[in-house]
Design a protein around this motif. Structure first.
Motif, PDB file in Angstrom:
ATOM      1  N   LEU A   1       0.719  -1.091  -0.061  1.00 42.43           N
ATOM      2  CA  LEU A   1      -0.094   0.153  -0.110  1.00 42.43           C
ATOM      3  C   LEU A   1       0.798   1.142   0.020  1.00 42.43           C
ATOM      4  O   LEU A   1       0.634   2.082  -0.835  1.00 42.43           O
ATOM      5  CB  LEU A   1      -0.788  -0.002   1.321  1.00 42.43           C
ATOM      6  CG  LEU A   1      -1.822   1.133   1.390  1.00 42.43           C
ATOM      7  CD1 LEU A   1      -2.738   1.279   0.353  1.00 42.43           C
ATOM      8  CD2 LEU A   1      -2.605   1.074   2.588  1.00 42.43           C
ATOM      9  N   ALA A   2       1.903   1.204   0.617  1.00 38.83           N
ATOM     10  CA  ALA A   2       2.896   2.484   1.010  1.00 38.83           C
ATOM     11  C   ALA A   2       3.476   2.565  -0.379  1.00 38.83           C
ATOM     12  O   ALA A   2       3.562   3.738  -0.910  1.00 38.83           O
ATOM     13  CB  ALA A   2       4.093   2.110   1.926  1.00 38.83           C
ATOM     14  N   ALA A   3       3.948   1.790  -1.060  1.00 41.28           N
ATOM     15  CA  ALA A   3       4.304   1.796  -2.503  1.00 41.28           C
ATOM     16  C   ALA A   3       3.556   2.417  -3.493  1.00 41.28           C
ATOM     17  O   ALA A   3       3.971   3.229  -4.351  1.00 41.28           O
ATOM     18  CB  ALA A   3       5.300   0.314  -2.996  1.00 41.28           C
ATOM     19  N   ALA A   4       2.464   1.769  -3.321  1.00 39.39           N
ATOM     20  CA  ALA A   4       1.543   2.391  -4.496  1.00 39.39           C
ATOM     21  C   ALA A   4       0.859   3.749  -4.069  1.00 39.39           C
ATOM     22  O   ALA A   4       0.766   4.656  -4.994  1.00 39.39           O
ATOM     23  CB  ALA A   4       0.022   1.445  -4.331  1.00 39.39           C
ATOM     24  N   ALA A   5       0.693   4.050  -2.665  1.00 41.87           N
ATOM     25  CA  ALA A   5       0.279   5.490  -2.424  1.00 41.87           C
ATOM     26  C   ALA A   5       1.453   6.398  -2.829  1.00 41.87           C
ATOM     27  O   ALA A   5       1.102   7.570  -3.315  1.00 41.87           O
ATOM     28  CB  ALA A   5       0.113   5.551  -0.964  1.00 41.87           C
ATOM     29  N   HIS A   6       2.774   6.031  -2.754  1.00 42.68           N
ATOM     30  CA  HIS A   6       3.887   6.836  -3.015  1.00 42.68           C
ATOM     31  C   HIS A   6       3.774   7.199  -4.640  1.00 42.68           C
ATOM     32  O   HIS A   6       3.869   8.073  -4.940  1.00 42.68           O
ATOM     33  CB  HIS A   6       5.124   6.190  -2.646  1.00 42.68           C
ATOM     34  CG  HIS A   6       6.401   6.899  -3.158  1.00 42.68           C
ATOM     35  ND1 HIS A   6       6.954   6.620  -4.438  1.00 42.68           N
ATOM     36  CD2 HIS A   6       7.171   7.782  -2.529  1.00 42.68           C
ATOM     37  CE1 HIS A   6       8.234   7.492  -4.483  1.00 42.68           C
ATOM     38  NE2 HIS A   6       8.398   8.146  -3.533  1.00 42.68           N
ATOM     39  N   ASP A   7       3.662   6.034  -5.538  1.00 44.43           N
ATOM     40  CA  ASP A   7       3.854   6.339  -6.785  1.00 44.43           C
ATOM     41  C   ASP A   7       2.502   7.067  -7.360  1.00 44.43           C
ATOM     42  O   ASP A   7       2.648   7.832  -8.308  1.00 44.43           O
ATOM     43  CB  ASP A   7       3.805   4.881  -7.563  1.00 44.43           C
ATOM     44  CG  ASP A   7       5.188   4.210  -7.402  1.00 44.43           C
ATOM     45  OD1 ASP A   7       6.162   4.911  -6.874  1.00 44.43           O
ATOM     46  OD2 ASP A   7       5.447   3.181  -7.867  1.00 44.43           O
ATOM     47  N   ILE A   8       1.186   6.799  -6.872  1.00 43.21           N
ATOM     48  CA  ILE A   8       0.080   7.521  -7.287  1.00 43.21           C
ATOM     49  C   ILE A   8       0.192   8.982  -6.776  1.00 43.21           C
ATOM     50  O   ILE A   8      -0.391   9.904  -7.339  1.00 43.21           O
ATOM     51  CB  ILE A   8      -1.141   6.901  -6.515  1.00 43.21           C
ATOM     52  CG1 ILE A   8      -1.241   5.466  -7.288  1.00 43.21           C
ATOM     53  CG2 ILE A   8      -2.450   7.800  -6.572  1.00 43.21           C
ATOM     54  CD1 ILE A   8      -2.464   4.650  -6.903  1.00 43.21           C
ATOM     55  N   GLY A   9       0.847   9.029  -5.481  1.00 35.81           N
ATOM     56  CA  GLY A   9       0.950  10.648  -5.010  1.00 35.81           C
ATOM     57  C   GLY A   9       0.062  10.980  -3.699  1.00 35.81           C
ATOM     58  O   GLY A   9      -0.020  12.217  -3.575  1.00 35.81           O
ATOM     59  N   CYS A  10      -0.512   9.990  -3.238  1.00 34.55           N
ATOM     60  CA  CYS A  10      -1.119  10.355  -1.924  1.00 34.55           C
ATOM     61  C   CYS A  10      -0.430   9.981  -0.804  1.00 34.55           C
ATOM     62  O   CYS A  10       0.630   9.403  -0.845  1.00 34.55           O
ATOM     63  CB  CYS A  10      -2.492   9.585  -1.998  1.00 34.55           C
ATOM     64  SG  CYS A  10      -2.535   7.816  -1.938  1.00 34.55           S
TER      65      CYS A  10
END
Length: 410
Positions: free
Chosen positions: A128-137
């Motif tokens: 989740l942290a990796a996805a949030a980082h790349d998405i920008g939230c």
């Protein structure tokens, strides 16, 4: 301990369940995930363990190696990421956000004040942290006392804010819910509860990528029979098992394989659910070396899929999981060495447990005609813990694997 599920049936996949999770949605999720740079472009390896199959007296064992799914080293990369995308799309339908653009960070500025939160044993939170980082939230992750510092550091490396609590996994779930309510954040959890099912459904749907890849790798045609008689599924809250079983049930209907769910003795929520006939809680301490399976409460949504399909629920000791890790790392009987973490090796541990007991072997049909699918759900996500348990480093095992593959190609 083994319990047979008296509610398991062999029947066509029901419309009620298809409305929740379907092959069509799994395909859509897989296409969306293909745009995320964190994931490998090719399917994860399906490793034949022919030597081990001979030793255990079965016809075939294949192991799906999810340690190669991404730099994240776990199947969880498939669930948290797709759930986050679908959550953002539901919150702002008028913005028509596309998965490809989200994963490429094209809407990072617009989402910079949006915050998601989750409790984790490690892999879900890191994904989740990796996805949030790349998405920008923004992302906040709640960790309980037994999550290793290695796993905390891996999650924090993706820019997540870490909150530590003194309790166990279930207490961290409660704390994440409290913080979300207090701060108007959104929980992205892989377990459901009353009034909270959409996101866990999306997490589970992402796991449909795994069986779809397997059937493609084996070139199974639309009208072909299931290539496996038995599929061993790790327990936890039940999400991964439900995601895999739902796909295979829709594909093969009444001719589905036999499913055996495996979990730690001290985190036996699925085992207890089978006895009670409803989603239930574990009876033990929950603490286990199998950190990803150390869950005390069954996901009610996952149980809707598991109750009619999983044939047996099995609990194992921590020592059995460690033994299975070592077997895979050693390349026993001439097989390719595989790096499998504490939870990743639980399926093999369950198989070894059953075949060692003649009564259980016969009961579960693990004879010389049995064709087994195992899913190694993680690699060495805590490298120091892995080395301590296995007696050699993950890099050493990977070097042996590379040498084995080179020799196999000669």
């Amino acid at each position: 301990m083994l319990v047979e599920n008296r509610f398991a049936v062999r029947a066509p996949y029901s419309d009620d369940l298809r409305d929740i999770m379907s092959i069509a949605k799994a395909k859509e999720s897989r296409e969306w995930l293909s745009h995320w740079s964190e994931l490998t472009r090719e399917p994860t390896p399906l490793v034949p363990l022919q030597g081990l199959a001979r030793e255990l007296g079965v016809a075939r064992i294949d192991l799906k190696d999810e340690s190669k799914r991404a730099s994240l080293g776990s199947f969880k990369a498939l669930g948290a990421s797709i759930a986050l995308v679908r959550l953002i799309q539901r919150i702002w339908p008028e913005r028509n956000y596309q998965a490809k653009d989200l994963f490429q960070g094209k809407h990072a500025q617009a989402l910079s004040n949006f915050t998601v939160i989750s409790a984790t044993d490690g892999n879900h939170g890191r994904s989740l942290a990796a996805a949030a980082h790349d998405i920008g939230c923004r992302c906040v992750i709640v960790l309980h006392k037994n999550v290793s510092m290695e796993r905390e550091e891996a999650i924090a490396s993706h820019g997540a804010t870490i909150v530590r609590i003194a309790g166990n996994y279930d207490a961290s779930v409660e704390e994440a819910a409290r913080l979300a309510k207090e701060n108007d954040w959104r929980v992205v959890s892989d377990t459901s509860y009353d009034g909270y099912e959409e996101i866990p459904r999306d997490v589970m749907q992402g796991y449909g990528t795994i069986p779809e890849e397997i059937l493609e790798q084996l070139e199974v045609g639309a009208n072909d029979a299931c290539p496996y008689t038995h599929v061993f599924l790790q327990g936890g809250v039940g999400g991964m098992a439900a995601g895999i079983a739902s796909y295979l049930n829709e594909r093969f209907g009444a001719k589905r394989p036999t499913y055996i769910a495996v979990e730690p003795k001290q985190a036996d929520c699925l085992y207890q659910s089978a006895i009670a006939g409803r989603a239930a809680n574990a009876t033990g301490s929950v603490d286990s070396v199998m950190a990803g399976l150390a869950c005390g409460e069954t996901s009610p949504l996952a149980w809707r899929f598991l109750q009619p399909s999983v044939d047996y629920f099995l609990t194992i000791d921590d020592g059995e999981a460690v033994e299975a890790m070592r077997v895979l790392a050693s390349g026993q009987a001439g097989d390719a060495p595989v790096v499998s973490g504490e939870s990743g090796a639980a399926g093999l541990a369950g198989l070894m447990h059953l075949v060692k007991n003649e009564e259980l072997r016969i009961k579960t049909g693990l004879n010389d005609q049995a064709r087994i699918l195992l899913i190694s759900t993680e690699g060495a996500t805590a490298p120091a813990v892995y080395e301590e348990l296995v007696g050699k480093s993950a890099s050493a095992v990977l070097a042996s694997q590379s040498k084995w593959l080179d020799q196999a190609c000669v």
